[in-house]
Write an enzyme that holds these catalytic residues in place. Sequence first.
Site, short mmCIF file in Angstrom:
data_model
loop_
_atom_site.label_atom_id
_atom_site.label_comp_id
_atom_site.label_asym_id
_atom_site.label_seq_id
_atom_site.Cartn_x
_atom_site.Cartn_y
_atom_site.Cartn_z
N GLY A 140 -68.88 -63.51 -118.27
CA GLY A 140 -68.72 -64.86 -117.74
C GLY A 140 -69.93 -65.18 -116.88
CD GLN A 179 -72.51 -65.64 -111.68
OE1 GLN A 179 -71.80 -66.03 -112.57
NE2 GLN A 179 -72.81 -64.37 -111.50
CB CYS A 204 -70.47 -60.19 -109.68
SG CYS A 204 -71.03 -61.90 -109.66
CG LEU A 205 -73.95 -61.09 -114.81
CD1 LEU A 205 -74.25 -62.22 -115.78
CD2 LEU A 205 -74.50 -59.77 -115.34
CD GLU A 208 -67.30 -66.08 -114.28
OE1 GLU A 208 -68.12 -66.74 -113.63
OE2 GLU A 208 -67.46 -64.87 -114.53
NI NI Z 1 -69.59 -63.06 -110.96
#
Ligand code: NI
Length: 165
Positions: free
Chosen positions: A46, A51, A100-101, A143
């Site tokens: 996601g 982000q 998380c990215l 998200e």
């Molecule tokens: Ni995230």
Amino acid sequence: MILPLVQTDHPVLRRTADTITRFDDPTLQKLIDDMIPTMYERDGIGLAAPQINYSLRLAVIVPDPDKYEEYKKESREGIVLINPKIIRKSFRKETHEEGCLSVPSIFGPVHRYRSVTCEYQDRHGAKHTMKGTGLLARVLQHETDHLNGTLFIDKAKRLYNVAAL
Ligand code: NI
């Protein structure tokens, strides 16, 4: 185009993102087209607009996170969630590892609802309702949290840094 990601201490990740009201905006459509390959490129399931430094209530997710490799290799499709809102939550919760990215190398167990129902609009503004259980429910909650300035590190019972292992 693969978009650059902002990381942990960037203020955009802590803002309440803005509701999207105009869907015929070419900038929005291009952003969505770029977010999907960016998510797969970074091995994410996601990706939320904050982000990539856009404070908008927009996220893309893999249609079926349990078949991630198939989607990544073949179709590169994604579900586009605009103005998503969790309208129903299961009584049961469960704890699983999350990452998380935007928070590289950090992981930790997060307690979340096992099933949720999410109301959202698609890229053309049409309204949909989606129910997710297990990993999909987790992605929907993660998200949606991003759009409210919340990161999984705020909710994790503990955190560990895999870069330090
Ligand atoms: Ni995230």
